[in-house]
Scaffold this motif. Structure first.
Motif, short mmCIF file in Angstrom:
data_model
loop_
_atom_site.label_atom_id
_atom_site.label_comp_id
_atom_site.label_asym_id
_atom_site.label_seq_id
_atom_site.Cartn_x
_atom_site.Cartn_y
_atom_site.Cartn_z
N ARG A 180 -0.78 -0.62 -0.24
CA ARG A 180 -0.79 0.25 0.97
C ARG A 180 -1.51 1.83 0.48
N ILE A 181 -2.04 2.42 1.33
CA ILE A 181 -2.42 3.67 0.75
C ILE A 181 -3.06 4.40 2.15
N THR A 182 -2.78 5.80 1.96
CA THR A 182 -3.18 6.68 3.40
C THR A 182 -4.65 6.79 3.33
N TYR A 183 -5.23 7.21 4.37
CA TYR A 183 -6.44 8.06 4.48
C TYR A 183 -6.60 9.06 3.72
N ASP A 184 -5.86 10.05 3.66
CA ASP A 184 -5.86 11.18 3.00
C ASP A 184 -5.86 10.91 1.46
N GLU A 185 -5.01 9.78 0.93
CA GLU A 185 -4.85 9.93 -0.66
C GLU A 185 -6.22 9.36 -0.85
N VAL A 186 -6.80 8.26 -0.23
CA VAL A 186 -8.18 7.73 -0.43
C VAL A 186 -9.08 8.81 -0.76
N LEU A 187 -9.02 9.86 0.29
CA LEU A 187 -10.05 11.12 0.27
C LEU A 187 -9.91 11.90 -0.84
N LEU A 188 -8.36 12.18 -0.93
CA LEU A 188 -8.17 13.08 -2.07
C LEU A 188 -8.63 12.59 -3.54
N CYS A 202 -12.43 6.53 10.59
CA CYS A 202 -11.25 5.81 10.71
C CYS A 202 -9.94 6.31 10.69
N LYS A 203 -9.88 7.57 9.99
CA LYS A 203 -8.85 8.24 10.11
C LYS A 203 -8.35 8.86 11.10
N GLU A 204 -9.56 9.63 11.70
CA GLU A 204 -9.40 10.46 12.89
C GLU A 204 -8.96 9.62 14.31
N ASN A 205 -9.35 8.48 14.10
CA ASN A 205 -9.26 7.38 15.44
C ASN A 205 -8.20 6.37 15.05
N LYS A 206 -7.24 6.61 13.96
CA LYS A 206 -6.22 5.65 13.55
C LYS A 206 -6.60 4.20 13.62
N MET A 207 -7.80 3.84 13.02
CA MET A 207 -8.32 2.40 12.81
C MET A 207 -7.87 2.29 11.50
N PRO A 208 -6.89 1.00 11.44
CA PRO A 208 -6.47 0.52 10.03
C PRO A 208 -7.82 0.03 9.14
N ILE A 209 -7.54 0.07 8.12
CA ILE A 209 -8.70 -0.71 7.02
C ILE A 209 -8.09 -1.47 6.25
N TYR A 210 -8.66 -2.87 5.96
CA TYR A 210 -8.01 -3.82 5.07
C TYR A 210 -8.94 -4.12 4.09
N ASN A 225 -3.24 -14.60 8.50
CA ASN A 225 -1.82 -15.17 8.39
C ASN A 225 -0.85 -14.25 7.91
N GLY A 226 -1.21 -12.87 7.55
CA GLY A 226 -0.44 -11.81 7.17
C GLY A 226 -0.03 -12.10 5.83
N ILE A 227 -0.71 -12.66 5.10
CA ILE A 227 -0.38 -13.02 3.69
C ILE A 227 -0.94 -11.74 2.75
N GLN A 228 -0.16 -10.89 2.01
CA GLN A 228 -0.51 -9.89 1.44
C GLN A 228 -1.56 -10.13 0.13
N ILE A 229 -2.68 -9.86 0.40
CA ILE A 229 -3.62 -10.26 -0.79
C ILE A 229 -4.50 -8.77 -1.07
N GLY A 230 -4.61 -7.95 -0.43
CA GLY A 230 -5.39 -6.72 -0.19
C GLY A 230 -4.75 -5.37 -0.46
N THR A 231 -5.36 -4.37 0.32
CA THR A 231 -4.85 -3.12 0.55
C THR A 231 -5.14 -2.55 1.78
N LEU A 232 -3.87 -2.17 2.34
CA LEU A 232 -3.81 -1.74 3.77
C LEU A 232 -4.25 -0.13 3.94
N VAL A 233 -5.16 0.53 4.61
CA VAL A 233 -5.19 1.99 4.83
C VAL A 233 -4.77 2.39 6.08
N THR A 234 -3.72 3.14 6.09
CA THR A 234 -3.13 3.77 7.33
C THR A 234 -2.99 5.02 7.27
N PRO A 235 -2.62 5.71 8.43
CA PRO A 235 -2.04 7.24 8.41
C PRO A 235 -1.23 7.59 7.31
#
Ligand code: UDP
Length: 235
Positions: A180-188, A202-210, A225-235
């Protein structure tokens, strides 16, 4: 299913498979089969396809092409890939339609938001071609724009790596993956998940990215199915 409506971004490069250019029909079929499997479970799927396997405007401009013309060539490349996806869906019996951001009937229908939503509600896979229709953008930005327009629950980025790492895992073996990571961290950190315009949108409109590895058959279903295999980007 974890999500009801998704926007799936597939890069043009991923369609080239092992070939290094063009369209690998085996890869194409793998992708459309994975998408059909989740569509049959009731997930509404819109796809934005890139064109980097055929042409990129930026690269063209380093070779002497005018940037606007080069980007238009790139947008047309995404249409070629969209038609390839459409014909593969036809072969496997999954209803799908191509909507283009630039008028070019009869190759595809002109995109409108209402039309896309109507088709999604009917269970038709919607293939969105031509990016935003404007130069100086990418299909990543086209994806964030369309994800917002169609009110997708998430924007999925199907890549050949299994998520977002501290550095490019194909170059740096010490790179560590984020769950999991925040939009800001991706940008920074300047992480090259998507281009910055798309990430900011996506950040400004709170659209989650996976971000996940789409090249492993069955992975798209795992994400649903909600199995954690990747990275979720959220606020
Ligand atoms: N492109 C553009 N506007 C858009 C989307 C794409 O001008 O809204 C052009 C741009 O030249 C880009 C090319 O189309 O390089 C192919 O798209 P992209 O590089 O995003 O494809 P991908 O990297 O996903 O294969």
């Amino acid at each position: 299913m974890q999500y009801k409506r998704i926007l799936l971004k597939l890069s043009g490069e991923s369609l080239q498979g092992q070939q290094g250019f063009g369209i690998d029909t085996e890869r194409l079929h793998e992708y459309t089969s994975q998408i059909k499997a989740i569509a049959q479970q009731g997930v509404q799927v819109a796809i934005v396809i890139g064109g980097g396997n055929i042409f990129r405007g930026m690269k063209g401009s380093t070779q002497g092409f005018d940037r606007v013309k080069g980007d238009q060539m790139g947008m047309l490349a995404t249409v070629i890939n969209a038609l390839a996806l459409k014909s593969s869906f036809d072969v496997i019996g999954q209803p799908a339609r191509v909507l283009t951001s630039i008028r070019m009937e009869p190759i595809g229908e002109f995109y409108t938001n209402d039309k896309a939503i109507r088709l999604l509600n009917k269970g038709t896979v919607v293939i969105l071609a031509g990016g935003t229709g404007s130069p100086y953008f990418t299909t990543d930005t086209g994806s964030s724009l369309r994800a917002l327009e169609i009110k997708a629950d998430v924007m999925l980025k199907g890549t050949r790596v299994d998520g977002i790492y501290t550095a490019d895992p194909e170059k740096d073996p010490t790179a560590i993956k984020f769950d999991r990571i925040t939009y800001d961290e991706v940008l920074l950190r300047g992480l090259k998940v998507m281009d910055q315009t798309a990430t900011v949108m996506c950040k400004e409109n709170k659209m989650p990215i996976y971000v996940f590895n789409m090249d492993v058959p069955g992975n798209l279903m795992k994400v649903m199915n909600g199995i954690q295999i990747g990275t979720l980007v959220t606020p």
